[in-house]
Motif scaffolding. Structure first.
Motif, mmCIF file in Angstrom:
data_model
loop_
_atom_site.group_PDB
_atom_site.id
_atom_site.type_symbol
_atom_site.label_atom_id
_atom_site.label_comp_id
_atom_site.label_asym_id
_atom_site.label_seq_id
_atom_site.Cartn_x
_atom_site.Cartn_y
_atom_site.Cartn_z
ATOM 1 N N GLY A 37 51.402 42.177 72.476
ATOM 2 C CA GLY A 37 50.697 41.028 71.916
ATOM 3 C C GLY A 37 51.190 39.745 72.552
ATOM 4 O O GLY A 37 52.338 39.641 72.994
ATOM 5 N N ARG A 38 50.298 38.742 72.597
ATOM 6 C CA ARG A 38 50.653 37.443 73.162
ATOM 7 C C ARG A 38 49.949 36.361 72.357
ATOM 8 O O ARG A 38 48.772 36.510 72.002
ATOM 9 C CB ARG A 38 50.207 37.367 74.617
ATOM 10 N N VAL A 39 50.665 35.295 72.058
ATOM 11 C CA VAL A 39 50.061 34.134 71.419
ATOM 12 C C VAL A 39 50.391 32.896 72.239
ATOM 13 O O VAL A 39 51.450 32.815 72.853
ATOM 14 C CB VAL A 39 50.507 33.952 69.956
ATOM 15 N N GLU A 40 49.458 31.975 72.270
ATOM 16 C CA GLU A 40 49.637 30.710 72.981
ATOM 17 C C GLU A 40 49.155 29.586 72.072
ATOM 18 O O GLU A 40 48.054 29.658 71.525
ATOM 19 C CB GLU A 40 48.822 30.720 74.279
ATOM 20 N N VAL A 41 49.958 28.569 71.907
ATOM 21 C CA VAL A 41 49.576 27.424 71.076
ATOM 22 C C VAL A 41 48.517 26.612 71.814
ATOM 23 O O VAL A 41 48.725 26.217 72.960
ATOM 24 C CB VAL A 41 50.802 26.544 70.753
ATOM 25 N N THR A 42 47.394 26.386 71.157
ATOM 26 C CA THR A 42 46.329 25.578 71.762
ATOM 27 C C THR A 42 46.116 24.255 71.042
ATOM 28 O O THR A 42 45.510 23.345 71.595
ATOM 29 C CB THR A 42 44.995 26.354 71.801
ATOM 30 N N LYS A 43 46.621 24.161 69.795
ATOM 31 C CA LYS A 43 46.456 22.918 69.041
ATOM 32 C C LYS A 43 47.521 22.851 67.952
ATOM 33 O O LYS A 43 47.813 23.850 67.302
ATOM 34 C CB LYS A 43 45.063 22.874 68.400
ATOM 35 N N VAL A 44 48.085 21.665 67.761
ATOM 36 C CA VAL A 44 49.051 21.422 66.698
ATOM 37 C C VAL A 44 48.567 20.211 65.906
ATOM 38 O O VAL A 44 48.328 19.146 66.493
ATOM 39 C CB VAL A 44 50.470 21.145 67.265
ATOM 40 N N ASN A 83 51.076 39.849 63.843
ATOM 41 C CA ASN A 83 51.788 39.391 62.642
ATOM 42 C C ASN A 83 53.269 39.206 62.949
ATOM 43 O O ASN A 83 53.874 38.215 62.539
ATOM 44 C CB ASN A 83 51.627 40.398 61.505
ATOM 45 N N ALA A 84 53.849 40.160 63.644
ATOM 46 C CA ALA A 84 55.272 40.080 63.968
ATOM 47 C C ALA A 84 55.566 38.897 64.886
ATOM 48 O O ALA A 84 56.556 38.191 64.694
ATOM 49 C CB ALA A 84 55.741 41.382 64.612
ATOM 50 N N ILE A 85 54.720 38.674 65.864
ATOM 51 C CA ILE A 85 54.941 37.557 66.784
ATOM 52 C C ILE A 85 54.898 36.235 66.027
ATOM 53 O O ILE A 85 55.772 35.383 66.182
ATOM 54 C CB ILE A 85 53.909 37.573 67.931
ATOM 55 N N VAL A 86 53.870 36.060 65.202
ATOM 56 C CA VAL A 86 53.703 34.810 64.452
ATOM 57 C C VAL A 86 54.860 34.602 63.477
ATOM 58 O O VAL A 86 55.398 33.497 63.371
ATOM 59 C CB VAL A 86 52.340 34.806 63.719
ATOM 60 N N ALA A 87 55.276 35.640 62.786
ATOM 61 C CA ALA A 87 56.325 35.506 61.776
ATOM 62 C C ALA A 87 57.725 35.394 62.366
ATOM 63 O O ALA A 87 58.596 34.769 61.782
ATOM 64 C CB ALA A 87 56.279 36.694 60.819
#
Length: 126
Positions: free
Chosen positions: A77-84, A44-48
């Motif tokens: 935590g890690r997030v990677e954009v896969t689609k926009v 949540n923190a990463i996304v926000a």
């Protein structure tokens, strides 16, 4: 343990796996573990805050909790954009949470929507 207690205050989740050390030691986990919401909460923190960033909210998540996180264990935590999407501010992300040993504790995907935020009047004056 403060994170566990704060999560319990918000949700009422008093599962003995989070509080009863003797009982938790007799389980496959071998000790106290944090609630899944504490594990996923780092995302949540990463996304926000970072990616996609301020104004972003989850539209949906699909997460697998692969390994429990022990109380006082460090996670990343890690997030990677896969689609926009081109027509709307909607992003699909690959998500993971790992412990200090590099083991995957949570994996899956999330879809977010980003609401454009207006600067407050003080920021507009700068």
């Amino acid at each position: 343990m403060a994170d566990v207690e704060a999560f319990t205050a918000m949700t009422g989740d008093r599962n003995p796996l989070h509080y009863d050390e003797a009982a938790a030691q007799r389980t496959v986990f071998g000790g106290l573990i944090v609630q899944g919401g504490v594990t996923s909460g780092i995302l949540n923190a990463i996304v926000a805050e970072d990616l996609p960033g301020p104004g972003s909210v989850f539209l949906g998540v699909e997460w697998k909790f692969a390994k429990a996180v022990a109380v006082d264990e460090e996670i990343v935590g890690r997030v990677e954009v896969t689609k926009v999407r081109e027509d709307k501010p909607i992003v699909t992300l690959q998500t993971t949470v790992r412990n200090a040993a590099g083991d995957i504790c949570l994996s899956g995907s999330a879809v977010t929507y980003t609401v454009p935020l207006q600067a407050n009047s003080e920021e507009a004056l700068d």
